[in-house]
Design a protein around this motif. Structure first.
Motif, mmCIF file in Angstrom:
data_model
loop_
_atom_site.group_PDB
_atom_site.id
_atom_site.type_symbol
_atom_site.label_atom_id
_atom_site.label_comp_id
_atom_site.label_asym_id
_atom_site.label_seq_id
_atom_site.Cartn_x
_atom_site.Cartn_y
_atom_site.Cartn_z
ATOM 1 N N LEU A 125 -9.187 -8.354 -2.338
ATOM 2 C CA LEU A 125 -8.654 -7.337 -1.461
ATOM 3 C C LEU A 125 -9.341 -5.870 -1.502
ATOM 4 O O LEU A 125 -9.456 -5.521 -2.380
ATOM 5 C CB LEU A 125 -7.416 -7.220 -1.207
ATOM 6 C CG LEU A 125 -6.628 -8.556 -0.790
ATOM 7 C CD1 LEU A 125 -4.940 -8.470 -1.157
ATOM 8 C CD2 LEU A 125 -6.737 -8.900 0.670
ATOM 9 N N ASN A 126 -9.726 -5.389 -0.383
ATOM 10 C CA ASN A 126 -10.063 -3.906 -0.536
ATOM 11 C C ASN A 126 -8.998 -3.047 -0.841
ATOM 12 O O ASN A 126 -7.799 -2.931 -0.472
ATOM 13 C CB ASN A 126 -10.465 -3.438 0.795
ATOM 14 C CG ASN A 126 -11.941 -3.351 1.144
ATOM 15 O OD1 ASN A 126 -12.653 -3.426 0.026
ATOM 16 N ND2 ASN A 126 -12.365 -3.929 2.082
ATOM 17 N N ASP A 127 -9.326 -2.032 -2.052
ATOM 18 C CA ASP A 127 -8.265 -1.253 -2.470
ATOM 19 C C ASP A 127 -7.904 -0.089 -1.441
ATOM 20 O O ASP A 127 -6.779 0.310 -1.557
ATOM 21 C CB ASP A 127 -8.648 -0.587 -3.916
ATOM 22 C CG ASP A 127 -8.859 -1.503 -5.090
ATOM 23 O OD1 ASP A 127 -8.211 -2.464 -5.178
ATOM 24 O OD2 ASP A 127 -9.669 -1.286 -5.962
ATOM 25 N N TYR A 160 -4.027 3.194 -0.321
ATOM 26 C CA TYR A 160 -4.336 2.505 -1.364
ATOM 27 C C TYR A 160 -3.525 1.512 -2.024
ATOM 28 O O TYR A 160 -2.262 1.603 -1.833
ATOM 29 C CB TYR A 160 -4.350 3.576 -2.417
ATOM 30 C CG TYR A 160 -4.937 3.071 -3.971
ATOM 31 C CD1 TYR A 160 -6.163 3.073 -3.949
ATOM 32 C CD2 TYR A 160 -4.203 2.464 -4.681
ATOM 33 C CE1 TYR A 160 -6.882 2.592 -5.217
ATOM 34 C CE2 TYR A 160 -4.852 2.149 -6.105
ATOM 35 C CZ TYR A 160 -6.137 1.970 -6.138
ATOM 36 O OH TYR A 160 -6.765 1.691 -7.066
ATOM 37 N N ARG A 161 -4.204 0.458 -2.269
ATOM 38 C CA ARG A 161 -3.434 -0.836 -2.304
ATOM 39 C C ARG A 161 -2.697 -0.714 -3.842
ATOM 40 O O ARG A 161 -3.301 -0.488 -4.762
ATOM 41 C CB ARG A 161 -4.320 -2.094 -2.500
ATOM 42 C CG ARG A 161 -3.606 -3.620 -2.583
ATOM 43 C CD ARG A 161 -4.456 -4.837 -2.590
ATOM 44 N NE ARG A 161 -5.548 -4.524 -3.369
ATOM 45 C CZ ARG A 161 -5.937 -5.124 -4.532
ATOM 46 N NH1 ARG A 161 -4.571 -5.753 -5.027
ATOM 47 N NH2 ARG A 161 -6.577 -4.913 -5.642
ATOM 48 N N ILE A 162 -1.360 -1.118 -3.863
ATOM 49 C CA ILE A 162 -0.561 -1.059 -5.346
ATOM 50 C C ILE A 162 -0.153 -2.266 -5.609
ATOM 51 O O ILE A 162 0.199 -2.370 -6.718
ATOM 52 C CB ILE A 162 0.391 0.180 -5.010
ATOM 53 C CG1 ILE A 162 1.381 -0.436 -3.831
ATOM 54 C CG2 ILE A 162 0.064 1.362 -4.946
ATOM 55 C CD1 ILE A 162 2.793 0.246 -3.889
ATOM 56 N N GLY A 163 -0.485 -3.338 -4.909
ATOM 57 C CA GLY A 163 -0.127 -4.564 -5.487
ATOM 58 C C GLY A 163 -0.282 -5.667 -4.454
ATOM 59 O O GLY A 163 -0.364 -5.413 -3.276
ATOM 60 N N TYR A 194 0.972 -1.153 0.040
ATOM 61 C CA TYR A 194 0.113 0.121 0.080
ATOM 62 C C TYR A 194 0.944 1.216 0.041
ATOM 63 O O TYR A 194 2.023 1.304 0.594
ATOM 64 C CB TYR A 194 -0.887 0.031 1.314
ATOM 65 C CG TYR A 194 -1.832 -1.238 1.497
ATOM 66 C CD1 TYR A 194 -3.152 -1.012 0.908
ATOM 67 C CD2 TYR A 194 -1.253 -2.256 1.950
ATOM 68 C CE1 TYR A 194 -3.963 -2.034 1.070
ATOM 69 C CE2 TYR A 194 -2.193 -3.414 2.031
ATOM 70 C CZ TYR A 194 -3.592 -3.539 1.728
ATOM 71 O OH TYR A 194 -4.447 -4.433 1.862
ATOM 72 N N VAL A 195 0.289 2.271 -0.579
ATOM 73 C CA VAL A 195 0.873 3.619 -0.292
ATOM 74 C C VAL A 195 0.041 4.551 0.694
ATOM 75 O O VAL A 195 -1.344 4.389 0.219
ATOM 76 C CB VAL A 195 1.073 4.374 -1.767
ATOM 77 C CG1 VAL A 195 -0.118 4.398 -2.415
ATOM 78 C CG2 VAL A 195 1.709 5.818 -1.471
#
Length: 232
Positions: free
Chosen positions: A187-189, A160-163, A111-112
């Motif tokens: 998965l939730n973003d 925010y999920r990036i991978g 996540y970022v």
């Protein structure tokens, strides 16, 4: 003295690392208490965050820690034969029946994030070399160092999920086979939660708790991730 004032007020940036372990709760309980197949091992389920932290002194003991980071959840499952796949209706868990030795099964999500943590720093008196800092005094001057005493704070973060990917490691006749599957796994973003941090002198301890669930609604078990560890 203008030099002393600059040291006491303003915004300072620093690079930090959160290093700890993570797990999740299912409706307030550990999944391992109900023998859920997705129970994780605390040791080996590492949480890592690389952080750019700004420290803004508001006044008195009040500081605001704010900035961004990139973080990784690593959920290492208790059942080393566990497989996690993205099914048609939701995430699916099952134990592999391959005739091999199972070494590892884990889920990783990156996540970022951004965070804001108000913190009270009570500090301590510390003496500075007059020649080095050009403070007034015959030999030494005493300045207020906010990072040398006790501090405590609580705030919020959002990310925010990036991978995301799963890793499944087996061994057959001494040869290791590593399988990595990159997917969303429902998965939730977005992730958001609360953070607590307490420290004394050079040591800080943090706790993060995600208020939203790890998986999307009706796509997986209702799990809230959390992590705790040290700030380096």
């Amino acid at each position: 003295d203008s030099n002393r004032k600059k040291r006491r007020y303003g915004t300072y940036n620093d690079f930090k690392i959160d290093l700890g372990i993570n797990n999740f709760l299912e409706e307030g309980e550990s999944p391992s208490e109900n023998n859920a197949p997705y129970s994780v091992r605390p040791w080996g389920s590492w949480y890592i965050a690389l952080k750019s932290v700004n420290d803004t002194h508001i006044g008195g003991a009040l500081h605001i820690l704010w900035g961004g980071d990139v973080s990784w959840y690593n959920f290492k499952f208790e059942d080393e034969s566990l497989r996690l796949i993205e099914g048609a209706e939701g995430v699916e868990f099952f134990s592999s029946t391959e005739n091999v030795s199972f070494e590892k099964s884990k889920l990783t999500a990156a996540y970022v994030n951004a965070s804001v943590v108000p913190m009270l720093k009570f500090g301590s008196k510390r003496r500075y070399d007059r020649k080095k800092f050009r403070f007034r005094g015959e030999n030494w001057d005493f300045g207020w160092n906010a990072d040398e005493g006790f501090r405590i704070g609580a705030g919020m973060y959002a990310g925010y999920r990036i991978g995301s990917y799963t890793k499944f490691v087996t061994k057959d006749d001494g040869d290791k086979d590593k399988n990595r599957d990159k997917d969303g796994f429902y998965l939730n973003d977005l992730r958001y939660g609360i953070r607590g941090q307490v420290g004394f002198r050079g040591i800080d301890i943090f706790v993060n708790y995600d208020l939203n669930e790890l998986f999307a609604d009706n796509r997986g078990p209702k799990l809230n991730a959390f992590s705790f560890g040290v700030v380096l």
